[in-house]
Design a protein around this motif. Structure first.
Motif, PDB file in Angstrom:
ATOM      1  N   LEU A 142     -10.756 -78.932 -58.816  1.00 53.29           N
ATOM      2  CA  LEU A 142     -12.043 -79.101 -59.546  1.00 53.29           C
ATOM      3  C   LEU A 142     -11.909 -78.966 -61.032  1.00 53.29           C
ATOM      4  O   LEU A 142     -12.370 -79.716 -61.840  1.00 53.29           O
ATOM      5  CB  LEU A 142     -13.012 -78.206 -59.044  1.00 53.29           C
ATOM      6  N   TYR A 143     -11.265 -77.873 -61.492  1.00 47.55           N
ATOM      7  CA  TYR A 143     -11.145 -77.552 -62.867  1.00 47.55           C
ATOM      8  C   TYR A 143     -10.028 -77.974 -63.304  1.00 47.55           C
ATOM      9  O   TYR A 143      -9.650 -77.473 -64.735  1.00 47.55           O
ATOM     10  CB  TYR A 143     -11.513 -76.138 -63.072  1.00 47.55           C
ATOM     11  N   SER A 157     -17.167 -78.152 -53.331  1.00 45.55           N
ATOM     12  CA  SER A 157     -15.954 -77.467 -54.027  1.00 45.55           C
ATOM     13  C   SER A 157     -16.182 -76.270 -54.671  1.00 45.55           C
ATOM     14  O   SER A 157     -15.035 -75.736 -55.229  1.00 45.55           O
ATOM     15  CB  SER A 157     -15.430 -78.864 -54.922  1.00 45.55           C
ATOM     16  N   PHE A 158     -17.174 -76.018 -55.126  1.00 42.96           N
ATOM     17  CA  PHE A 158     -17.783 -74.813 -56.055  1.00 42.96           C
ATOM     18  C   PHE A 158     -18.120 -73.545 -55.088  1.00 42.96           C
ATOM     19  O   PHE A 158     -17.554 -72.526 -55.186  1.00 42.96           O
ATOM     20  CB  PHE A 158     -18.862 -75.186 -57.125  1.00 42.96           C
ATOM     21  N   PHE A 179     -10.250 -71.977 -50.271  1.00 41.75           N
ATOM     22  CA  PHE A 179     -10.751 -72.627 -51.614  1.00 41.75           C
ATOM     23  C   PHE A 179     -10.036 -72.426 -53.019  1.00 41.75           C
ATOM     24  O   PHE A 179     -10.447 -73.036 -54.051  1.00 41.75           O
ATOM     25  CB  PHE A 179     -12.155 -71.735 -51.953  1.00 41.75           C
ATOM     26  N   ALA A 184     -14.894 -68.595 -58.654  1.00 38.80           N
ATOM     27  CA  ALA A 184     -14.970 -70.125 -59.242  1.00 38.80           C
ATOM     28  C   ALA A 184     -15.023 -69.764 -60.754  1.00 38.80           C
ATOM     29  O   ALA A 184     -14.335 -70.404 -61.686  1.00 38.80           O
ATOM     30  CB  ALA A 184     -15.992 -70.804 -58.811  1.00 38.80           C
ATOM     31  N   VAL A 211      -8.990 -75.975 -53.879  1.00 37.24           N
ATOM     32  CA  VAL A 211     -10.236 -76.621 -54.268  1.00 37.24           C
ATOM     33  C   VAL A 211     -10.640 -76.384 -55.793  1.00 37.24           C
ATOM     34  O   VAL A 211     -10.901 -77.325 -56.486  1.00 37.24           O
ATOM     35  CB  VAL A 211     -11.072 -76.404 -53.295  1.00 37.24           C
ATOM     36  N   TRP A 212     -10.791 -75.061 -56.077  1.00 36.62           N
ATOM     37  CA  TRP A 212     -11.171 -74.835 -57.490  1.00 36.62           C
ATOM     38  C   TRP A 212     -10.152 -75.181 -58.416  1.00 36.62           C
ATOM     39  O   TRP A 212     -10.629 -75.629 -59.516  1.00 36.62           O
ATOM     40  CB  TRP A 212     -11.370 -73.399 -57.615  1.00 36.62           C
TER      41      TRP A 212
END
Lengths: 355, 355
Positions: free
Chosen positions: A119-120, B237-238, A112, A90, A115-116
């Protein structure tokens, strides 16, 4: 909706895999190691001084970093450590994928990555694996803002060779290529040997699989010093002290015992190869896994049915109800006796007459 | 510059405070607790089973969450835990400060707030404290995207009363107000009592100060369930597994022993009040600290000179060469005997004839 909710970062909540704690269960669902950590870990645990917990840990995490540097023949400024490889990855996404071009990773891979990216707010494009679940190197020749590849891949276990990775690195000198080697110690070829040749290569590994330390949350990245410096700059901007005294001390011990490490990984590889043969005998098909798991499908029985039948026997495996992989179960390689119980059940279950 | 560097997130690297490890030193520079963690922590450490480290920890961190919920009279879905309060605060910034309007915090406060804002590209405006280092509530009535206040404030130790905080919460129902209570257990009034009344209030605390567990990295946030849910969505999510088995187990033990907690915090408060009197006698001035530190200035001797003189005696305190506070030293409250050594040195040093 309350007024403040307009400022909230909304994410699609990631649902972590089940962590059942049932008496007598066989837990083959999260790719944990069936063997305990190296004996030195227990010793170090007994020797730890709880009075020292009042003090902050070393922010540079030197004890652990130096021990990893020795193990991999790298300098200490080539190692970054974090709270599991999820934390390391991450941080790497946040640090290195800060451009406007999409990053690339396979359509079937560690769950993931998207997902990351979400998120970012990192743009991304998934590149489809071929029918045998292999990456197609030409997919990684288009313009991009970075590349991340799990090798061996999850949840398939398929490993790419170093030549393939080197080709991708050559074609992408202007972006960071992350090779996520969570499962590398079970038979793949590590890209660590490519670090001296590629300043754009970051190799990420974990203590959660081959080192039997999932419970202590330790991951690490290896690369040329400049990359590691950038990662540390972001990490220090986030949290100076991510690694507890216990993780530093016990992690360093887990790396120190090479003979134990070789012995347990070898045992898992041997068990995996035996189970592959037996599964084939029962009619299962699977890509050739180099991880501590097998991604298996049965032509006559749906994966969901098998998943539920196994669960009734308190045998937990992983099932992903997603396109392209909904016919497969990911089965972690446990001890020989755990696998015998699994195989014996599967033998009976697959031999039932079906209409 | 390599091509890939154009995609790198560049940050102003945060430099963590010195963590000297010198024989015979007196470490009063990072607000650590001079007393060891509660006795139950040592016991739990001895009982921990290293074989379990092979398994992932509980992603919901229930053991620790439930123990905090009991302690604060809250429900478990009102507690979020992370890797120190820095991790919790950084997650809260990422989750709740996702708008375009600037967030507000004082010009003199915990030095990580602007670092996280820069890291996550959150616009911010610093509001000047008054001459007595107090917040001016009217500064927090302008339009904003969120508010974060350390209470007691760092590095001054000045505490705002609950009435002041309640006024700010009332004026800002449409944004999240974070109260960072790292030092609350040394004499301030906690905003936890306001949680039932304000769905926009997040209270953050830490195990690093009053619970003597800086080395194990544990922080937590408390608020109404909806806030905690949003935080957990981002956290999952992290990294699903941020808290190690050791942090969960030892943290739960540290919360359980209320009598020990009351006893050690009381000792630190008593020492602080005594040291205040003695420092006044030596000519020092300081705001009235409610933290486990005193932010002191001497009218005749520069803080930098004192900082260096103390360091030569292996007495480490914190000096911030920044506007408005460069005349102050932040001195952690240690044991009585540590403080006696400090005071004895300061007595001699301040009595030297100066031109």
């Amino acid at each position: 909706m309350a007024g403040w909710e307009q400022h909230v970062r909304k994410v699609i909540p990631y649902v972590p895999g089940e962590q059942p704690r049932q008496e007598g269960m066989i837990k083959l669902n999260t790719n944990e190691n069936p063997y305990p950590p190296a004996p030195g870990v227990a010793r170090a645990l007994r020797e730890m001084d709880p009075e020292q917990f009042r003090l902050y840990p070393d922010p540079a995490a030197s004890l652990l970093v130096d021990s990893l540097a020795r193990r991999y023949g790298l300098a200490s400024n080539q190692i970054f450590v974090g709270v599991g490889s999820d934390d390391v990855l991450a941080m790497a996404f946040l640090t290195f994928f800060n451009g406007k071009k999409p990053i690339l990773f396979p359509d079937i891979t560690y769950s993931f990555y998207d997902v990351w990216a979400n998120l970012y707010r990192i743009p991304y494009q998934c590149q489809p694996l071929d029918e045998a679940f292999c990456i197609r190197p030409e997919d990684y020749e288009r313009e991009n803002g970075g590349i991340v590849l799990a090798n061996p891949n999850a949840p398939t276990g398929v490993a790419a060779g170093l030549k393939t990775l080197q080709g991708i690195l050559e074609q992408n000198r202007d972006v960071i290529v992350i090779i996520d080697e969570a499962y590398i110690d079970f038979g793949g070829d590590s890209a660590v040997s490519l670090i001296p040749s590629y300043d754009n290569l970051l190799v990420v590994q974990t203590f959660s699989k081959s080192r039997s330390m999932a419970g202590m949350r330790i991951g690490y990245a290896m690369g040329q010093p400049r990359l590691i410096q950038y990662l540390n700059d972001v990490k220090y901007s986030f949290n100076s002290y991510t690694m507890s005294q216990a993780s530093l001390r016990l992690g360093a011990e887990a790396v120190a015992e090479e003979a134990y490490f070789l012995d347990t990984t070898k045992k898992i590889i041997n068990t995996r190869e035996r189970v592959k043969k037996e599964l084939t005998g029962l009619g299962f098909v699977f890509p050739d896994s180099k991880g501590n798991f097998i991604f298996a499908s049965h032509p006559q029985i749906s994966a969901q049915e098998l998943f539920e039948a196994l669960k009734r026997e308190k045998i937990y495996v992983r099932y992903f109800p997603k396109p392209r992989i909904q016919d497969y179960l990911r089965i972690t390689v446990g001890t020989d006796s755990q696998m015998d119980i699994l195989l014996s059940f599967l033998k009976d279950y697959t031999s039932i007459d079906r209409p």
